[in-house]
Structures are given as structure tokens and as C-alpha cells.
Motif scaffolding. Structure first.
Motif, PDB file in Angstrom:
ATOM      1  N   PHE A 120      29.303  67.130  42.409  1.00  0.00           N
ATOM      2  CA  PHE A 120      29.218  68.527  41.957  1.00  0.00           C
ATOM      3  C   PHE A 120      27.862  68.805  41.320  1.00  0.00           C
ATOM      4  O   PHE A 120      27.264  69.875  41.540  1.00  0.00           O
ATOM      5  CB  PHE A 120      30.335  68.818  40.962  1.00  0.00           C
ATOM      6  CG  PHE A 120      30.276  70.205  40.387  1.00  0.00           C
ATOM      7  CD1 PHE A 120      30.691  71.300  41.127  1.00  0.00           C
ATOM      8  CD2 PHE A 120      29.780  70.406  39.099  1.00  0.00           C
ATOM      9  CE1 PHE A 120      30.610  72.583  40.601  1.00  0.00           C
ATOM     10  CE2 PHE A 120      29.705  71.681  38.563  1.00  0.00           C
ATOM     11  CZ  PHE A 120      30.124  72.774  39.327  1.00  0.00           C
ATOM     12  N   THR A 121      27.361  67.852  40.529  1.00  0.00           N
ATOM     13  CA  THR A 121      26.074  68.030  39.853  1.00  0.00           C
ATOM     14  C   THR A 121      24.941  68.210  40.857  1.00  0.00           C
ATOM     15  O   THR A 121      24.083  69.088  40.705  1.00  0.00           O
ATOM     16  CB  THR A 121      25.784  66.818  38.948  1.00  0.00           C
ATOM     17  OG1 THR A 121      26.809  66.715  37.950  1.00  0.00           O
ATOM     18  CG2 THR A 121      24.439  66.950  38.255  1.00  0.00           C
TER      19      THR A 121
ATOM     20  N   THR B 194      26.946  56.756  32.051  1.00  0.00           N
ATOM     21  CA  THR B 194      28.392  56.624  31.888  1.00  0.00           C
ATOM     22  C   THR B 194      28.971  55.677  32.937  1.00  0.00           C
ATOM     23  O   THR B 194      29.829  54.833  32.642  1.00  0.00           O
ATOM     24  CB  THR B 194      29.076  57.995  31.992  1.00  0.00           C
ATOM     25  OG1 THR B 194      28.502  58.886  31.031  1.00  0.00           O
ATOM     26  CG2 THR B 194      30.567  57.884  31.741  1.00  0.00           C
TER      27      THR B 194
ATOM     28  N   VAL C 247      21.900  65.910  33.026  1.00  0.00           N
ATOM     29  CA  VAL C 247      23.315  65.756  33.369  1.00  0.00           C
ATOM     30  C   VAL C 247      23.486  64.572  34.316  1.00  0.00           C
ATOM     31  O   VAL C 247      24.393  63.749  34.160  1.00  0.00           O
ATOM     32  CB  VAL C 247      23.867  67.040  34.021  1.00  0.00           C
ATOM     33  CG1 VAL C 247      25.330  66.851  34.425  1.00  0.00           C
ATOM     34  CG2 VAL C 247      23.721  68.223  33.074  1.00  0.00           C
TER      35      VAL C 247
ATOM     36  N   LEU D 283      32.854  62.131  41.660  1.00  0.00           N
ATOM     37  CA  LEU D 283      33.100  63.540  41.954  1.00  0.00           C
ATOM     38  C   LEU D 283      32.205  64.449  41.117  1.00  0.00           C
ATOM     39  O   LEU D 283      31.684  65.461  41.607  1.00  0.00           O
ATOM     40  CB  LEU D 283      34.575  63.872  41.702  1.00  0.00           C
ATOM     41  CG  LEU D 283      35.591  63.162  42.615  1.00  0.00           C
ATOM     42  CD1 LEU D 283      37.008  63.533  42.208  1.00  0.00           C
ATOM     43  CD2 LEU D 283      35.336  63.509  44.077  1.00  0.00           C
ATOM     44  N   LEU D 284      32.000  64.083  39.853  1.00  0.00           N
ATOM     45  CA  LEU D 284      31.114  64.876  38.996  1.00  0.00           C
ATOM     46  C   LEU D 284      29.664  64.789  39.473  1.00  0.00           C
ATOM     47  O   LEU D 284      28.915  65.777  39.410  1.00  0.00           O
ATOM     48  CB  LEU D 284      31.225  64.388  37.549  1.00  0.00           C
ATOM     49  CG  LEU D 284      32.543  64.704  36.835  1.00  0.00           C
ATOM     50  CD1 LEU D 284      32.573  64.053  35.461  1.00  0.00           C
ATOM     51  CD2 LEU D 284      32.741  66.211  36.703  1.00  0.00           C
ATOM     52  N   LEU D 285      29.250  63.622  39.961  1.00  0.00           N
ATOM     53  CA  LEU D 285      27.900  63.492  40.504  1.00  0.00           C
ATOM     54  C   LEU D 285      27.726  64.369  41.741  1.00  0.00           C
ATOM     55  O   LEU D 285      26.681  65.018  41.919  1.00  0.00           O
ATOM     56  CB  LEU D 285      27.621  62.024  40.860  1.00  0.00           C
ATOM     57  CG  LEU D 285      27.273  61.094  39.697  1.00  0.00           C
ATOM     58  CD1 LEU D 285      27.289  59.637  40.151  1.00  0.00           C
ATOM     59  CD2 LEU D 285      25.905  61.445  39.115  1.00  0.00           C
TER      60      LEU D 285
ATOM     61  N   VAL E 236      36.228  59.670  39.094  1.00  0.00           N
ATOM     62  CA  VAL E 236      35.903  60.942  38.424  1.00  0.00           C
ATOM     63  C   VAL E 236      34.391  61.120  38.325  1.00  0.00           C
ATOM     64  O   VAL E 236      33.864  62.209  38.581  1.00  0.00           O
ATOM     65  CB  VAL E 236      36.555  60.982  37.030  1.00  0.00           C
ATOM     66  CG1 VAL E 236      36.087  62.216  36.259  1.00  0.00           C
ATOM     67  CG2 VAL E 236      38.081  60.972  37.143  1.00  0.00           C
ATOM     68  N   ILE E 237      33.670  60.055  37.975  1.00  0.00           N
ATOM     69  CA  ILE E 237      32.215  60.142  37.834  1.00  0.00           C
ATOM     70  C   ILE E 237      31.564  60.473  39.178  1.00  0.00           C
ATOM     71  O   ILE E 237      30.632  61.287  39.253  1.00  0.00           O
ATOM     72  CB  ILE E 237      31.652  58.826  37.261  1.00  0.00           C
ATOM     73  CG1 ILE E 237      32.128  58.642  35.814  1.00  0.00           C
ATOM     74  CG2 ILE E 237      30.120  58.813  37.325  1.00  0.00           C
ATOM     75  CD1 ILE E 237      31.844  57.267  35.247  1.00  0.00           C
TER      76      ILE E 237
ATOM     77  N   LEU F  73      25.568  61.020  33.521  1.00  0.00           N
ATOM     78  CA  LEU F  73      26.616  60.473  34.385  1.00  0.00           C
ATOM     79  C   LEU F  73      26.258  59.069  34.867  1.00  0.00           C
ATOM     80  O   LEU F  73      27.127  58.203  34.983  1.00  0.00           O
ATOM     81  CB  LEU F  73      26.843  61.402  35.576  1.00  0.00           C
ATOM     82  CG  LEU F  73      27.494  62.746  35.258  1.00  0.00           C
ATOM     83  CD1 LEU F  73      27.481  63.656  36.481  1.00  0.00           C
ATOM     84  CD2 LEU F  73      28.930  62.543  34.771  1.00  0.00           C
TER      85      LEU F  73
END
Length: 400
Positions: free
Chosen positions: A92-93, A109, A102, A88-90, A85-86, A106
Motif C-alpha cells: 500500500f505504501t 519493523t 514510512v 501488505l502495508l509495504l 501484515v507488514i 516498515l
């Protein structure tokens, strides 16, 4: 030499580990490059790296206690899912250009998840091979990590230019899927069970109380701290040597880094041939690398320094493999997660303190003198550790 590979579960685990390490280094390079590109500040890159390591210093003991209370397979599956999940968020970021806070959040995290997953990974490594093959498995893990690092950084440089940085994070996310699938494919009946901590012996305080009675482990932690802080932070001293006495510039620094990576692979292969991972082997390797470090800066030219780096890097892997094997085998099974967590905390502290210390020595004494002083200190500490361990060997062993 290939004893660990006789175990099906280990063959699966080694394959997944290579894929995972390669993806991790792709993400590390991509993250560092994005931060540098946006800020133009090496300090900001350093902050990003620090944010990924601070959780280990703060929460390592609790991560170890958790690993001793729950099946490591379950913790690994949870950790890999969160890493996915992290990643994928990276992606997108970076793709959407969200602000750096942000990205830093991440990163921290991911470091926190890695902190809690680390001791479970260590315990799991003891379950995919029998006790007598653990050292061999750890040696091959070193080869895997070195190979994955080279592959990851090489591929990242190409892919970042061709498809962009967000793709690096997406690829890393896919590697977590590969690990999850591999763990689920392993045969539970072929795991080698480890004793888990009973409720009355659970928790951080119980782990610290246990370590206070295990003097050999404490000596190994202390020796490991000195060797890792002053004898291991070669990214600092290689840069100082390349920029200073060797006058080799960034190209020379890249060459020396590649030579060091080759040395770590050779060290892993050498460790894989070892049948008994003993304390004399650890102390001998520590003494030899200390002497080489002390003289390495005074060898002629880039070639002379590079030649010294190969056995130094190989010796570092042998040291790490023997130390990790002894820490796991000499610790009670129900305390192994907490012992591994302390090892991770010690390593994090050594990196955080050792790198600035070597940088300071290089600036004030000179890179060659810094290498000499650091090598002399690690040699003296190795000698002191040998004397203490000899004294402890004459005493009755404490209860596990």
C-alpha cells in the motif's frame, strides 16, 4: 543424501521455505529498487538495508531467550502473521506513494519481527527432523535458500516491469500465508521435542552465563565472525574486482554474482552428502577457502576469478552448515534459542563491520591485495582456532 526428506514434516517445511525465501528476495529487490528510484542514492539503499539488520544487533539475545521459553511453532505463526501484515502495508505504501520514512519504518519493523522469529525458526528446524538428520536438513536449507534467492530476484525483475513494484510485496504476503498453512498442516505427533528453559534458567543473563562455560561454542563464534567479515563479503570484493582489475563493468559483476550463487547451491549439495559434521571438516573447509580467497584476485581474467569463486562459495556453505549444526547439537536444548540468537548477532556484526573494512582495503591497497590480506588473516585465525580447539578437546567437557 536425502535423509531429511524421509520425514513428512520436513518435506512440508522445505517446500514452504522455498516459497517463503523466493517471496522474501522478491520483496528485497522491490524495496531496494523503489528506494533507489525515488532517491537516486545508493546511500539511501544502504540505510534501508541497515534498518532491517540493526534490530538483530540490539534485540537478538532477548529473542533467543523468548525462543527458549515458548513453543517455536507458536512464535513462528505469530511472526509469519505479522510479516504478512507488514508486506501488505509495504504494498500500500509503494502503491500510494507515501513518503520514504514510512517505508523505512516498515522495513525496520520487519527486521524486528525477523529478529524475534529467527531463533524460533532455528529451534523448529530441530523439531521437524531427528537429531541425526539435523545436519542434512541444514544443508538442504542452504540449497533452498540459494535456489529461492535466484528465483526471487529473477522473477522480481520481470514482474516489476510488467505489473509494478507493489505486486512484489503482495506476492511476498501470499508466501506467508503458504507458510502459516504448512505449519498448521504438520503432524504434532511427529515433532521431535526439545527441552525448554526452566524459569530459573531463563533470560539473557542466564544465557550469557552458560556461554561463558562453553568454550568450544565461543571459539566457533569468534571463528565465524572472522570468516564472515573478511572471508564472506564477496558482494564488495566482486564489485571492486569487476570495476577495477577485471574491467568487467556491471555485466561482469552480474555474471560473477550468478557464478557465486551456483557455487552456493553446489556447496549445499556437497554438504547434504556429509554424514558427520565434525570440527575438522569445518576447519579444513575454512583453510581451503582462505587459501583460494588469497590467490583468487591474481588468477587471469574474469574466467579465472569466476572459477575460483565456485569452490569459495561452496566452501562457505559447508562452513555455515557444519558450524550451525555443531552450535545446535553441542548446546543444551534449553539454551539453543539463545545460542542461535548470538549466532545471528555475530553474523549481523560481521556484515556491518566486514563490508566497510573490505571496501576500505580495496580502495587503499587494491582489490587483489585486499583479497590476499583477508585470505591470509582468515587462514591464520583458522589455524589459531584449530590449536585452541585441540587444547579444549583434551579437557573434561563442561556440564550442559
Amino acid at each position: 543424501m536425502l535423509r531429511a526428506f524421509a520425514n513428512r514434516n520436513y518435506r512440508l517445511w522445505a517446500s514452504a521455505d522455498l516459497v517463503s525465501v523466493t517471496g522474501t528476495w522478491m520483496q528485497v529487490l522491490g524495496l531496494n529498487w523503489v528506494v533507489m528510484e525515488r532517491t537516486g542514492s545508493a546511500t539511501s539503499v544502504g540505510l534501508s538495508v541497515a534498518l532491517s539488520t540493526v534490530p538483530a544487533l540490539l534485540f537478538g539475545p532477548w529473542a533467543g531467550a523468548l525462543a527458549d521459553r515458548f513453543p517455536p511453532r507458536r512464535l513462528i505463526l505469530a511472526g509469519e502473521s505479522m510479516h504478512l501484515v507488514i508486506a501488505l502495508l509495504l504494498a500500500f505504501t509503494v502503491w500510494s506513494g507515501l513518503p520514504l520514512p514510512v517505508l523505512f519504518t516498515l522495513t525496520a519493523t520487519a527486521g524486528l519481527v525477523g529478529t524475534f522469529e529467527g531463533p524460533a525458526l532455528g529451534r523448529f528446524a530441530s523439531q521437524v527432523v531427528p537429531r541425526h538428520d539435523l545436519g542434512n536438513a541444514l544443508a538442504w536449507n542452504s540449497v533452498t535458500n540459494s535456489t529461492g534467492r535466484v528465483l526471487g530476484m529473477s522473477l522480481a525483475g520481470v514482474l516489476a516491469a510488467v505489473v509494478g513494484e507493489p505486486a512484489l510485496f503482495l506476492i511476498n504476503g501470499a508466501t506467508f500465508l503458504a507458510v502459516i498453512g504448512t505449519v498448521l498442516m504438520m503432524r504434532s505427533g511427529q515433532f521431535h521435542p526439545l527441552e525448554m528453559s526452566r524459569p530459573e534458567h531463563a533470560g539473557v543473563l542466564a544465557g550469557l552465563s552458560y556461554l561463558r562455560t562453553q568454550h568450544v561454542l565461543v571459539v566457533l563464534f569468534a571463528l565465524g565472525f572472522v570468516l564472515s567479515s573478511l572471508g564472506r563479503n564477496y558482494q564488495v570484493t566482486m564489485a571492486a574486482m569487476a570495476d577495477g582489475p577485471l574491467n568487467a563493468g556491471s555485466a561482469g559483476y552480474g555474471t560473477l554474482s550468478s557464478v557465486f550463487a551456483v557455487g552456493t547451491v553446489l556447496g549445499g549439495l556437497a554438504a547434504a552428502r556429509v554424514r558427520e559434521f565434525t570440527l575438522p571438516l569445518l576447519l579444513g573447509a575454512a583453510a581451503a577457502t582462505s587459501v583460494l580467497q588469497a590467490v583468487s584476485g591474481f588468477l587471469p581474467g574474469v574466467l579465472g576469478f569466476a572459477v575460483a569463486l565456485v569452490p569459495i562459495a561452496a566452501g562457505a556453505v559447508v562452513i555455515d552448515t557444519v558450524k550451525s549444526t555443531r552450535l545446535q547439537l553441542d548446546a543444551a536444548e534449553s539454551m539453543r534459542g539463545r545460542v542461535l540468537a548470538v549466532q545471528g548477532t555475530v553474523a549481523g556484526g560481521a556484515g556491518a563491520l566486514g563490508a566497510p573494512a573490505l571496501g576500505w582495503l580495496s580502495e587503499h591497497l587494491g582489490p587483489q591485495e585486499a583479497l590476499f590480506v583477508a585470505g591470509a588473516v582468515t587462514l591464520m585465525v583458522t589455524g589459531a582456532a584449530a590449536l585452541v580447539l585441540r587444547t579444549l578437546a583434551r579437557r573434561p567437557a563442561p556440564a550442559q
